[in-house]
Design a protein around this motif. Structure first.
Motif, PDB file in Angstrom:
ATOM      1  N   THR A  17      32.137  15.001   3.337  1.00 27.25           N
ATOM      2  CA  THR A  17      31.708  13.862   3.073  1.00 27.25           C
ATOM      3  C   THR A  17      30.108  12.729   3.560  1.00 27.25           C
ATOM      4  N   ASN A  18      29.921  13.652   4.831  1.00 30.25           N
ATOM      5  CA  ASN A  18      28.632  12.625   4.989  1.00 30.25           C
ATOM      6  C   ASN A  18      28.880  11.539   5.596  1.00 30.25           C
ATOM      7  N   GLU A  19      31.364  11.170   5.716  1.00 31.01           N
ATOM      8  CA  GLU A  19      31.221   9.444   6.728  1.00 31.01           C
ATOM      9  C   GLU A  19      30.854   9.966   8.515  1.00 31.01           C
ATOM     10  N   LEU A  20      30.466   8.204   8.621  1.00 27.62           N
ATOM     11  CA  LEU A  20      31.050   8.033   9.841  1.00 27.62           C
ATOM     12  C   LEU A  20      31.343   7.354  10.340  1.00 27.62           C
ATOM     13  N   TYR A  21      32.701   7.480  10.742  1.00 24.15           N
ATOM     14  CA  TYR A  21      34.084   6.993  11.186  1.00 24.15           C
ATOM     15  C   TYR A  21      35.080   7.378  12.781  1.00 24.15           C
ATOM     16  N   THR A  22      35.802   6.748  12.428  1.00 23.71           N
ATOM     17  CA  THR A  22      36.943   6.327  13.400  1.00 23.71           C
ATOM     18  C   THR A  22      37.920   6.516  13.091  1.00 23.71           C
ATOM     19  N   ILE A  23      38.865   6.772  14.264  1.00 26.90           N
ATOM     20  CA  ILE A  23      39.819   6.213  13.753  1.00 26.90           C
ATOM     21  C   ILE A  23      40.415   5.282  15.354  1.00 26.90           C
ATOM     22  N   SER A  24      41.359   4.181  14.720  1.00 24.77           N
ATOM     23  CA  SER A  24      41.544   2.921  15.312  1.00 24.77           C
ATOM     24  C   SER A  24      42.826   2.717  15.657  1.00 24.77           C
ATOM     25  N   SER A  25      44.224   1.911  16.327  1.00 24.73           N
ATOM     26  CA  SER A  25      44.104   1.173  16.666  1.00 24.73           C
ATOM     27  C   SER A  25      44.332  -0.473  15.747  1.00 24.73           C
ATOM     28  N   THR A  26      44.907  -0.917  15.434  1.00 25.80           N
ATOM     29  CA  THR A  26      44.615  -2.521  14.797  1.00 25.80           C
ATOM     30  C   THR A  26      44.210  -3.215  16.644  1.00 25.80           C
ATOM     31  N   GLU A  27      44.819  -2.910  17.399  1.00 28.89           N
ATOM     32  CA  GLU A  27      44.844  -3.697  18.852  1.00 28.89           C
ATOM     33  C   GLU A  27      43.132  -3.514  18.745  1.00 28.89           C
ATOM     34  N   GLN A  28      42.369  -1.921  19.135  1.00 27.14           N
ATOM     35  CA  GLN A  28      41.320  -1.857  19.488  1.00 27.14           C
ATOM     36  C   GLN A  28      40.013  -1.666  18.107  1.00 27.14           C
ATOM     37  N   TYR A  29      40.558  -2.513  17.128  1.00 25.02           N
ATOM     38  CA  TYR A  29      39.319  -2.771  15.717  1.00 25.02           C
ATOM     39  C   TYR A  29      38.046  -3.031  15.932  1.00 25.02           C
ATOM     40  N   ALA A  30      38.236  -4.420  17.107  1.00 20.82           N
ATOM     41  CA  ALA A  30      36.910  -4.625  16.732  1.00 20.82           C
ATOM     42  C   ALA A  30      35.866  -4.013  17.585  1.00 20.82           C
ATOM     43  N   VAL A  31      36.740  -3.797  19.023  1.00 25.32           N
ATOM     44  CA  VAL A  31      36.040  -2.716  19.453  1.00 25.32           C
ATOM     45  C   VAL A  31      34.890  -1.713  19.014  1.00 25.32           C
ATOM     46  N   ASN A  32      36.034  -0.855  18.226  1.00 30.30           N
ATOM     47  CA  ASN A  32      35.453   0.121  17.597  1.00 30.30           C
ATOM     48  C   ASN A  32      34.519   0.258  15.929  1.00 30.30           C
ATOM     49  N   GLN A  33      35.145  -1.148  15.919  1.00 26.40           N
ATOM     50  CA  GLN A  33      33.975  -1.406  14.993  1.00 26.40           C
ATOM     51  C   GLN A  33      32.761  -2.256  15.123  1.00 26.40           C
ATOM     52  N   TYR A  34      32.501  -2.456  16.278  1.00 26.65           N
ATOM     53  CA  TYR A  34      30.949  -2.787  16.700  1.00 26.65           C
ATOM     54  C   TYR A  34      30.457  -1.297  16.818  1.00 26.65           C
ATOM     55  N   LEU A  35      31.098  -0.332  17.995  1.00 28.42           N
ATOM     56  CA  LEU A  35      30.810   1.137  17.683  1.00 28.42           C
ATOM     57  C   LEU A  35      30.943   1.907  16.470  1.00 28.42           C
ATOM     58  N   LEU A  36      31.118   1.974  15.760  1.00 29.94           N
ATOM     59  CA  LEU A  36      30.486   1.902  14.292  1.00 29.94           C
ATOM     60  C   LEU A  36      29.269   2.019  13.853  1.00 29.94           C
ATOM     61  N   VAL A  37      28.952   0.190  14.066  1.00 32.36           N
ATOM     62  CA  VAL A  37      27.782  -0.251  13.480  1.00 32.36           C
ATOM     63  C   VAL A  37      27.118   0.442  14.295  1.00 32.36           C
ATOM     64  N   GLN A  38      27.041  -0.013  15.328  1.00 37.19           N
ATOM     65  CA  GLN A  38      25.769   0.290  16.659  1.00 37.19           C
ATOM     66  C   GLN A  38      25.523   1.867  16.347  1.00 37.19           C
ATOM     67  N   ALA A  39      26.577   2.591  15.990  1.00 34.39           N
ATOM     68  CA  ALA A  39      26.337   4.017  15.732  1.00 34.39           C
ATOM     69  C   ALA A  39      25.244   4.275  14.665  1.00 34.39           C
ATOM     70  N   MET A  40      26.126   3.809  13.401  1.00 36.10           N
ATOM     71  CA  MET A  40      24.683   3.608  11.876  1.00 36.10           C
ATOM     72  C   MET A  40      23.500   3.257  12.579  1.00 36.10           C
ATOM     73  N   LEU A  41      23.367   2.021  13.095  1.00 40.20           N
ATOM     74  CA  LEU A  41      22.052   1.708  13.758  1.00 40.20           C
ATOM     75  C   LEU A  41      21.393   2.239  14.371  1.00 40.20           C
ATOM     76  N   PHE A  42      22.013   3.809  15.146  1.00 41.86           N
ATOM     77  CA  PHE A  42      20.904   3.893  16.322  1.00 41.86           C
ATOM     78  C   PHE A  42      20.829   5.679  15.045  1.00 41.86           C
ATOM     79  N   VAL A  43      21.829   6.100  13.748  1.00 37.15           N
ATOM     80  CA  VAL A  43      20.854   7.558  13.389  1.00 37.15           C
ATOM     81  C   VAL A  43      20.059   6.725  12.467  1.00 37.15           C
ATOM     82  N   ASN A  44      20.466   5.803  12.221  1.00 37.24           N
ATOM     83  CA  ASN A  44      19.516   5.703  10.929  1.00 37.24           C
ATOM     84  C   ASN A  44      18.105   5.268  11.611  1.00 37.24           C
ATOM     85  N   ASP A  45      18.380   4.951  12.779  1.00 40.76           N
ATOM     86  CA  ASP A  45      16.342   4.215  13.686  1.00 40.76           C
ATOM     87  C   ASP A  45      16.050   5.829  13.948  1.00 40.76           C
ATOM     88  N   MET A  46      16.890   6.188  14.279  1.00 42.22           N
ATOM     89  CA  MET A  46      16.447   7.578  15.529  1.00 42.22           C
ATOM     90  C   MET A  46      16.133   8.404  14.151  1.00 42.22           C
TER      91      MET A  46
END
Length: 257
Positions: A99-128
């Protein structure tokens, strides 16, 4: 004196103002983030229930699909594919080649951290991977790594630091300090006119400096194409030393300490 309550209030206010949630259907939530891509569009991610109290957070294939519209097919190159998977792993992000997806599986408690990591990965791949046609076989991060190694600079790749907000801030390279020599933290910018990626780098440094007050910060910039002066000014204003790759030898002595 700053308090935990002050920081919590500031983070809560930022999230309420800049992150928007909306329902796509009963099982999928759309999240509009305050980060922007090279088209000046807000990065959008999606959260869906995957059972057992876990959620899947995904870019829905946006980043790789967008690169393919510019003729950059990562899946067709083993070199680029291996590089991308290695870097995604440093963000704890997975890739679905169907599907070309970048993704992660997260608990609701760790959602904020994992959302941030996904966005940072998206920005990094797009730039690099925004590479010119004549350099599609080259990856700028590897060139910076080669420069450090060739000059016997003892750098370690993928340093992760937890900031005061609890978010993880990732640096491409770190050089250990010793006695009166501070630690040096390095980020790499491949696209020299991507103002939004530069802003995300500056924000990471700003947050990291609160817990690593004695560290020095550098960014290596690919200046094969014209560098936007706004990016240089941004880094200088945040006390981040911008290093044009064509001038990289000027910092060998200070980094090799």
């Amino acid at each position: 004196m700053v308090s935990i309550k002050d920081l919590e209030h500031s983070l809560s206010a930022f999230n309420q103002k800049h992150i928007n949630f909306s329902n796509i259907d009963q099982n999928i939530i759309r999240i509009d983030t305050p980060f922007y891509d090279r088209h000046n569009d807000s990065l959008i991610i999606y959260a869906s229930d995957c059972g057992n109290g876990n959620i899947k957070i995904s870019d829905a294939g946006y980043v790789l699909d967008d690169l393919e519209t510019d003729g950059i097919y990562i899946l067709r190159s083993k070199l680029r594919m291996d590089f991308m998977l290695k870097q995604l792993n440093s963000f704890a992000i997975r890739f679905d080649k169907e599907t070309n997806e970048l993704y992660t599986i997260s608990s609701t408690e760790q959602y904020a951290v994992n959302q941030y990591l996904l966005v940072q990965a998206m920005l990094f791949v797009n730039d690099m991977f925004m590479l010119s046609n004549k350099n599609v076989s080259s990856i700028f991060l590897n060139e910076v790594a080669g420069f450090l190694e060739d000059n016997n600079i003892r750098a370690i790749a993928n340093r992760a630091i937890i900031g005061t907000s609890g978010m993880i801030h990732r640096f491409d390279f770190s050089i250990a300090g010793f006695k009166d020599i501070p630690e040096r933290l390095i980020r790499v910018v491949n696209t020299p006119d991507n103002e939004y990626y530069a802003k995300s780098v500056a924000m990471d440094v700003h947050q990291t400096r609160k817990v690593e007050a004695n560290a020095e910060f550098y960014t290596f910039i690919n200046d094969e194409n014209t560098v936007d002066n706004k990016i240089i000014n941004l880094f200088n204003s945040e006390n981040i030393k911008p290093v044009l790759f064509s001038k990289r030898n000027s910092v060998v002595k200070e980094l090799a300490k």
